[in-house]
Design a protein around this motif. Structure first.
Motif, mmCIF file in Angstrom:
data_model
loop_
_atom_site.group_PDB
_atom_site.id
_atom_site.type_symbol
_atom_site.label_atom_id
_atom_site.label_comp_id
_atom_site.label_asym_id
_atom_site.label_seq_id
_atom_site.Cartn_x
_atom_site.Cartn_y
_atom_site.Cartn_z
ATOM 1 N N ALA A 41 0.822 -1.204 0.000
ATOM 2 C CA ALA A 41 0.000 0.000 0.000
ATOM 3 C C ALA A 41 0.861 1.260 0.000
ATOM 4 C CB ALA A 41 -0.924 0.000 1.210
ATOM 5 N N ALA A 42 0.546 2.154 -0.932
ATOM 6 C CA ALA A 42 1.226 3.444 -0.976
ATOM 7 C C ALA A 42 0.571 4.434 -0.025
ATOM 8 C CB ALA A 42 1.215 3.996 -2.394
ATOM 9 N N GLY A 43 -0.723 4.304 0.221
ATOM 10 C CA GLY A 43 -1.434 5.189 1.129
ATOM 11 C C GLY A 43 -2.493 4.433 1.899
ATOM 12 N N GLN A 44 -2.555 4.623 3.210
ATOM 13 C CA GLN A 44 -3.511 3.916 4.053
ATOM 14 C C GLN A 44 -4.121 4.903 5.039
ATOM 15 O OE1 GLN A 44 -1.576 0.665 6.044
ATOM 16 N NE2 GLN A 44 -0.687 -0.181 4.174
ATOM 17 N N ARG A 45 -5.418 4.701 5.286
ATOM 18 C CA ARG A 45 -6.079 5.540 6.276
ATOM 19 C C ARG A 45 -7.298 4.798 6.814
ATOM 20 N NH1 ARG A 45 -7.597 9.332 3.186
ATOM 21 N NH2 ARG A 45 -9.840 8.868 3.086
ATOM 22 N N GLY A 46 -7.476 4.825 8.130
ATOM 23 C CA GLY A 46 -8.655 4.219 8.721
ATOM 24 C C GLY A 46 -8.359 2.976 9.518
ATOM 25 N N ASP A 47 -9.316 2.048 9.559
ATOM 26 C CA ASP A 47 -9.244 0.830 10.372
ATOM 27 C C ASP A 47 -8.046 -0.015 9.937
ATOM 28 O OD1 ASP A 47 -9.653 -1.662 11.590
ATOM 29 O OD2 ASP A 47 -11.826 -1.461 11.503
ATOM 30 N N ARG A 48 -7.065 -0.170 10.845
ATOM 31 C CA ARG A 48 -5.832 -0.899 10.493
ATOM 32 C C ARG A 48 -6.098 -2.385 10.288
ATOM 33 N NH1 ARG A 48 -2.860 2.725 8.616
ATOM 34 N NH2 ARG A 48 -1.163 1.213 8.697
ATOM 35 N N ASP A 49 -7.003 -2.955 11.106
ATOM 36 C CA ASP A 49 -7.303 -4.389 10.935
ATOM 37 C C ASP A 49 -7.978 -4.647 9.594
ATOM 38 O OD1 ASP A 49 -6.224 -5.011 13.385
ATOM 39 O OD2 ASP A 49 -8.144 -4.895 14.456
ATOM 40 N N ALA A 50 -8.869 -3.763 9.183
ATOM 41 C CA ALA A 50 -9.556 -3.939 7.901
ATOM 42 C C ALA A 50 -8.564 -3.835 6.745
ATOM 43 C CB ALA A 50 -10.664 -2.903 7.759
ATOM 44 N N ILE A 51 -7.637 -2.893 6.864
ATOM 45 C CA ILE A 51 -6.638 -2.732 5.803
ATOM 46 C C ILE A 51 -5.753 -3.963 5.709
ATOM 47 C CG2 ILE A 51 -4.597 -1.419 5.128
ATOM 48 C CD1 ILE A 51 -5.958 1.056 6.319
ATOM 49 N N ARG A 52 -5.307 -4.455 6.862
ATOM 50 C CA ARG A 52 -4.454 -5.641 6.853
ATOM 51 C C ARG A 52 -5.208 -6.843 6.283
ATOM 52 N NH1 ARG A 52 -3.430 -10.259 9.432
ATOM 53 N NH2 ARG A 52 -1.242 -10.904 9.679
ATOM 54 N N ASP A 53 -6.453 -7.031 6.684
ATOM 55 C CA ASP A 53 -7.226 -8.174 6.193
ATOM 56 C C ASP A 53 -7.380 -8.133 4.678
ATOM 57 O OD1 ASP A 53 -7.499 -9.155 8.733
ATOM 58 O OD2 ASP A 53 -9.522 -8.320 9.045
ATOM 59 N N VAL A 54 -7.666 -6.959 4.138
ATOM 60 C CA VAL A 54 -7.873 -6.851 2.690
ATOM 61 C C VAL A 54 -6.564 -7.073 1.939
ATOM 62 C CG1 VAL A 54 -8.451 -5.247 0.826
ATOM 63 C CG2 VAL A 54 -9.924 -5.400 2.835
ATOM 64 N N LEU A 55 -5.461 -6.530 2.433
ATOM 65 C CA LEU A 55 -4.189 -6.701 1.726
ATOM 66 C C LEU A 55 -3.745 -8.164 1.740
ATOM 67 C CD1 LEU A 55 -2.173 -3.539 2.848
ATOM 68 C CD2 LEU A 55 -3.405 -3.919 0.708
ATOM 69 N N PHE A 56 -3.864 -8.840 2.880
ATOM 70 C CA PHE A 56 -3.458 -10.236 2.934
ATOM 71 C C PHE A 56 -4.424 -11.120 2.150
ATOM 72 C CE2 PHE A 56 -0.524 -8.923 6.150
ATOM 73 C CZ PHE A 56 0.473 -9.898 6.176
ATOM 74 N N THR A 57 -5.707 -10.752 2.130
ATOM 75 C CA THR A 57 -6.659 -11.506 1.320
ATOM 76 C C THR A 57 -6.345 -11.357 -0.177
ATOM 77 O OG1 THR A 57 -8.369 -11.205 2.993
ATOM 78 C CG2 THR A 57 -9.090 -11.853 0.797
ATOM 79 N N ALA A 58 -5.966 -10.146 -0.574
ATOM 80 C CA ALA A 58 -5.591 -9.938 -1.983
ATOM 81 C C ALA A 58 -4.398 -10.804 -2.355
ATOM 82 C CB ALA A 58 -5.291 -8.468 -2.226
ATOM 83 N N ALA A 59 -3.417 -10.915 -1.461
ATOM 84 C CA ALA A 59 -2.252 -11.772 -1.744
ATOM 85 C C ALA A 59 -2.645 -13.241 -1.801
ATOM 86 C CB ALA A 59 -1.180 -11.550 -0.687
ATOM 87 N N SER A 60 -3.659 -13.634 -0.992
ATOM 88 C CA SER A 60 -4.071 -15.041 -0.968
ATOM 89 C C SER A 60 -4.786 -15.464 -2.232
ATOM 90 C CB SER A 60 -4.965 -15.295 0.246
ATOM 91 O OG SER A 60 -6.230 -14.687 0.065
ATOM 92 N N LEU A 61 -5.209 -14.494 -3.085
ATOM 93 C CA LEU A 61 -5.820 -14.853 -4.356
ATOM 94 C C LEU A 61 -4.822 -15.490 -5.311
ATOM 95 C CD1 LEU A 61 -8.005 -11.659 -5.078
ATOM 96 C CD2 LEU A 61 -8.783 -13.892 -4.197
ATOM 97 N N SER A 62 -3.526 -15.314 -5.054
ATOM 98 C CA SER A 62 -2.492 -15.870 -5.939
ATOM 99 C C SER A 62 -2.407 -17.385 -5.763
ATOM 100 C CB SER A 62 -1.141 -15.232 -5.626
ATOM 101 O OG SER A 62 -0.746 -15.533 -4.299
ATOM 102 N N ARG A 63 -1.920 -18.033 -6.769
ATOM 103 C CA ARG A 63 -1.721 -19.487 -6.735
ATOM 104 C C ARG A 63 -0.666 -19.817 -7.774
ATOM 105 N NH1 ARG A 63 -6.476 -18.695 -9.715
ATOM 106 N NH2 ARG A 63 -6.278 -19.472 -11.848
ATOM 107 N N LEU A 64 -0.201 -21.046 -7.740
ATOM 108 C CA LEU A 64 0.748 -21.494 -8.745
ATOM 109 C C LEU A 64 0.062 -21.482 -10.111
ATOM 110 C CD1 LEU A 64 3.413 -22.739 -9.692
ATOM 111 C CD2 LEU A 64 2.477 -24.969 -9.090
#
Length: 437
Positions: free
Chosen positions: A414-437
């Motif tokens: 993330a280049a810019g973040q504002r607001g609920d830190r837990d929500a931001i972390r959950d969305v960023l890690f969920t986006a990474a979990s969309l990856s697969r081999l």
């Protein structure tokens, strides 16, 4: 009877000249005269041939032309800088520059000025050139059965990858390529070759081919696998194990033919085919989203290959990139709920009725393919809404795609973040979990 001989008749021959019995002017029988041997000079006189060349006078040679004057050569400096002089003028100018320092300085200034007028351009073809040519052709004469708009990203990305593969040499097909993705919260990777990456793409594309009723895309019978409910990772691992030796560039042709078959079949199938379900093992996608997913993976792995062989490779067209981002955003709520069920994300804030707005994260994508999306945080059935925004994340479009492909860690995305830190972390890690081999 023999007549009396006169003076000079000792040889006993009759003379033709006048005599006592021949009146003057009388012509009698003339005796033949035998010519003597002739010299070469006599023959030349008779035939009219010229004398030997050595005997001809040599014409005088014209004096050499004087070199051009300083004034003339100076006037040619501009044309010389533009490479517009004749070979003779170029030779004369360059010889003059070795002796005349003022002209040499002026020539360098002119050559530098010409360089500023010419913009440097890459020798690589514009990856969008094919699309522009097709658009121009279709504008003049529309295709009888055009490619549907939801197929064009896959068509464009397979064409770009095929152009890359055409340019690399035989040895580069064995160049090591590291594939990266996320499993849970942990980065994972696997090393293969360029040919192995193409085999992976062909294997997963086979899931779409199966849904369309096409045959087995794998050319080698020993590499055939039963699709069933197997995941793309399992299919790829089985494909790689099926080869006793690493595959070579021979894999390019069956992959290319398979991609053409997919595009052709989807284009001819008509309306309704876009909603045909494609199974990825533990989840499924409609055909329109499946081909968009295949376009995304084709671009990502083409970038992996380009990095391995040191080849310049850019992102997709802005319109295609926007659609890839939109697909990832639409998958995030369900993926976030799955991570919450597995204990990898923070619990939901409150229950939300299906179709109602709930807590939302505002995802702002900047640059090419950018836009604004509102991601539901509490339930996949809820609707994201700007009125219920609790967090805001700003990302570049390409960086967001690198995050969803597992090529960028969530902590660095993330280049810019504002607001609920837990929500931001959950969305960023969920986006990474969309990856697969």
């Amino acid at each position: 009877m023999t007549g009396a001989r006169g003076p000079g008749d000792e040889d006993g021959q009759e003379h033709d000249g006048p005599g006592p019995d021949r009146p003057e002017g009388w012509l009698g029988r003339q005796s033949p005269r035998i010519p003597g041997p002739r010299a070469a000079a006599d023959d030349r006189e008779v035939l009219g041939t010229p004398p030997p060349a050595a005997s001809l006078p040599v014409p005088p040679q014209p004096p050499p032309l004087p070199p051009p004057s300083h004034k003339v050569l100076k006037s040619l400096l501009g044309a010389w800088a533009l490479a517009a002089c004749s070979p003779e003028e170029t030779r004369a100018v360059e010889e003059h520059l070795t002796d005349c320092a003022p002209c040499a300085d002026e020539a360098l200034r002119l050559r530098d000025a010409v360089g500023l007028l010419q913009t440097e351009r890459s020798l690589d073809l514009d990856p969008l050139l094919r699309n522009r040519v097709l658009d121009g052709c279709l504008g003049r004469r529309p295709a009888r059965i055009p490619i549907p708009s939801w197929v064009t990203p896959y068509d464009a990305e397979t064409a770009r990858l095929d152009a890359l593969l055409k340019d690399i040499g035989d040895s580069e097909w064995h160049a090591p390529v590291r594939l990266r993705w996320f499993e849970g919260d942990t980065a994972a990777s696997r090393e293969t070759t360029v040919a192995g990456v193409i085999g992976h793409l062909m294997t997963v594309d086979g899931l779409v081919a199966t849904a369309l009723g096409l045959g087995d895309p794998l050319a080698d019978p020993s590499a055939r696998v039963a699709t069933g409910k197997a995941s793309p990772t399992a299919l790829t691992e089985r494909y790689w194990r099926s080869y006793a030796r690493p595959p070579t560039r021979s894999v390019r042709e069956p992959w290319r033919e398979q991609s053409h078959d997919l595009i052709r079949t989807a284009s001819f199938a008509g309306r309704g085919v876009s909603e045909l379900s494609v199974s990825y093992g533990d989840f499924g996608l409609p055909l329109c989203d499946a081909l968009l997913d295949r376009a995304f993976e084709c671009w990502v792995h083409a970038g992996d290959i380009a990095d391995a062989v040191d080849y310049p490779y850019g992102p997709p067209a802005a319109a295609h990139l926007n659609r890839m981002i939109d697909l990832a955003v639409r998958l995030l709520p369900a993926a976030l709920a799955a991570r919450r069920s597995a204990g990898l994300a923070s619990p939901s804030g409150r229950l939300v009725r299906a179709g109602s707005p709930g807590r939302s994260l505002h995802l702002e994508i900047e640059g090419a393919g950018g836009g604004d999306w509102y991601i539901s945080l509490d339930s996949p059935a809820a609707v994201g809404s700007p009125d219920h925004e609790v967090a805001h994340v700003a990302l570049d479009g390409v960086e967001f795609c690198q995050l969803t492909s597992g090529h960028v860690p969530p902590q660095e995305a993330a280049a810019g973040q504002r607001g609920d830190r837990d929500a931001i972390r959950d969305v960023l890690f969920t986006a990474a979990s969309l990856s697969r081999l």
